[in-house]
Design a protein around this motif. Structure first.
Motif: not given
Length: 540
Positions: A374-394
């Motif tokens: 969530x762009x305001x709260x930072x709470x992780x969102x499940x499928x079907x919900x829009x928010x800021x995308x975070x990525x992790x990997x090599x």
């Protein structure tokens, strides 16, 4: 209670790739060039100049890379020094790039159409040892105090010409004298400039390990999803090689597969069609403006050789996808997603008989993880919900050059904050809707420019369009549409505003319309909204 599945955890909020993980090389002392050339294939032609037909075979490629690497060493270029490539697409671009990386030098590739004030600014604090450019730009680079080498446009150049004497020396250097420094996967391989997730241009530090991950998780993995051998594929290189999309795919990854890359020095609709027909191009990586041009000029041309057209760098509006599918019903269309900061690793589309999600940018690449917050709260969102995308990997960058604050605000606990608004569907496919920094805040409501652009482009009299926010005392920001009319159209501002008022919620309405001759875009096809705002203010 949220349901978990094997690719999403409701407890951690982490989305995992639905693909099997791929074991990456564990040898810490491995450079990306050695890794690329360690793969065997049956490829014949590596790079072909589209206009002249001049080509470099795979047999010649390795020797040329070694010769140029040896020559760079003779010129005094050593491990850790920066090699500037200031070139449009060119069959010698990959040779210079691979040669520099093989001796531990660091490549920075810039758009040759940039102003020299911009180039000078980006090169500040870089230890540039040598620059490769066209004869046209040679003197400007020399005035910056950088040793410069003029690069010919194809192999049919006159080697006796003084302007190409340095480059010819490099090509004729003894490949057996190539230095073999110890290169660590964590060593910097490239410095690419990006507007980043927060706006201002920054130098993105990409390591050899990042590039190895790109080769494996993006390019080679995608090729493994198809039955035909990759060395039979013919790619048309119209997207710029100095951009991470072109660099990762056309200059780095495909070389490990033996595919043929037909190089367009300059993009034109006529040359694009001619190259596809002449070289029987099978795969065409594009950005939206190139995709639009392909649809527009198809006509009666014989383009039956095309098997796949892909699109990346920026989201594609639905109407453009529909137009493509209608014009090329037998061609596989996919989208992909990646950033300079992820070394182009992110997601990739893959169509099957049962699943064809053309509007999605695909599934997470192997070894990649994501969160949507969530762009305001930072709470992780499940499928079907829009928010800021975070990525992790090599593929995630080492950081921004000389900018610890920007690095710290972008990478937190190993997660890259992309600045993109996105959601996953119930099948794990990712959809990108807009840039967080581009969202328009109208009276407290968030309005996505891409949503309005998708509606506006469906108006037949509009040839091209972009929407951005402009400051307003009462509303905070108002949506302003920049419209390119079709030739002969009598479309008015009132027509556009009326059309939109019946299509969107009241707070999403376009409040002003500015007619323009063209929409400013980057080399990768991204709308340059900051330029639009400045232009809009001057017209309002």
């Amino acid at each position: 209670m949220r349901k978990s599945c094997d690719w999403f955890s409701s407890e951690t909020g982490i989305y995992k790739s639905k693909h099997m993980s791929i074991e990456l090389p564990s040898d810490p002392f491995l450079d990306v060039v050695s890794f690329i050339f360690s793969h065997t294939h049956q490829g014949v032609s590596a790079f072909v100049d589209s206009s002249s037909g001049s080509s470099i075979t795979y047999t010649e490629l390795q020797d040329l890379v070694k010769s140029v690497a040896s020559g760079l060493h003779e010129f005094g270029i050593s491990q850790g020094q920066v090699v500037l490539i200031l070139l449009p697409n060119n069959i010698y671009f990959p040779i210079i790039y691979l040669a520099a990386l093989s001796i531990g030098a660091i490549v920075t590739a810039l758009n040759p159409l940039s102003s020299f004030a911009e180039i000078n600014k980006q090169l500040t604090d870089l230890n540039v040892g040598i620059a490769f450019t066209l004869p046209l730009y040679l003197e400007n680079i020399k005035q910056m105090g950088i040793r410069s080498v003029a690069v010919p446009e194809n192999r049919d150049f006159d080697s006796s010409l003084l302007e190409f004497s340095c480059f010819n020396r490099l090509l004729l250097s003894n490949p057996k004298l190539t230095p073999k420094p110890i290169i660590n996967q964590e060593d910097t391989a490239a410095l690419l400039f990006s507007s980043g997730t927060t706006g201002l241009s920054k130098g993105v530090i990409i390591t050899h390990g990042n590039l190895i991950a790109t080769v494996e998780l993006f390019v080679r993995f995608e090729a493994s999803q198809y039955e035909n051998p990759a060395w039979e594929n013919v790619y048309l290189a119209a997207v710029p090689m100095f951009h991470v999309y072109g660099l990762a795919l056309l200059v780095t990854g495909l070389v490990s597969l033996g595919s043929t890359i037909v190089v367009m020095r300059r993009f034109s609709e006529e040359e694009m069609i001619r190259a596809i027909e002449r070289y029987r191009v099978t795969h065409f990586p594009t950005v939206p403006p190139i995709l639009s041009a392909l649809i527009r000029v198809k006509g009666d041309h014989d383009l039956g050789c095309l098997k796949q057209v892909s699109c990346g760098a920026t989201p594609v509006i639905k109407k453009l996808i529909q137009d493509f599918l209608q014009s090329f019903p037998k061609v596989d269309f996919i989208q992909g997603y990646g950033l300079t900061e992820t070394t182009a690793v992110g997601t990739r589309g893959f169509n099957t008989k049962n699943i064809r999600k053309y509007n999605s940018v695909g599934l997470l690449a192997p070894n990649m993880e994501a969160k949507v917050v969530d762009c305001n709260t930072g709470v992780c969102l499940p499928p079907g919900n829009s928010g800021e995308l975070l990525l992790r990997g090599p593929g995630i960058m080492k950081g921004y050059l000389n900018n610890a604050d920007a690095t710290a605000s972008t990478i937190k606990d190993g997660w890259l904050h992309t600045g993109d608004i996105a959601h996953f569907d119930q099948d794990g496919f990712l959809y990108i809707s807009d840039r967080l920094k581009d969202m328009i805040k109208y009276k407290g409501f968030q309005v996505a420019p891409a949503d309005l652009e998708a509606v506006l482009i469906s108006l037949p009299e509009i040839l091209d369009v972009a929407v951005t926010g402009v400051m307003d005392e009462e509303a905070g920001e108002i949506p302003v549409a920049f419209v390119v009319k079709r030739p002969g159209s009598a479309l008015s501002s009132a027509d556009v505003i009326d059309y939109m008022s019946n299509k969107v919620a009241p707070y999403k309405k376009v409040r002003k319309v500015v007619f323009a001759n063209s929409i400013p875009r980057s080399a990768a096809g991204k709308i340059l909204r900051s330029q639009l705002r400045s232009y809009g203010i001057s017209k309002m």
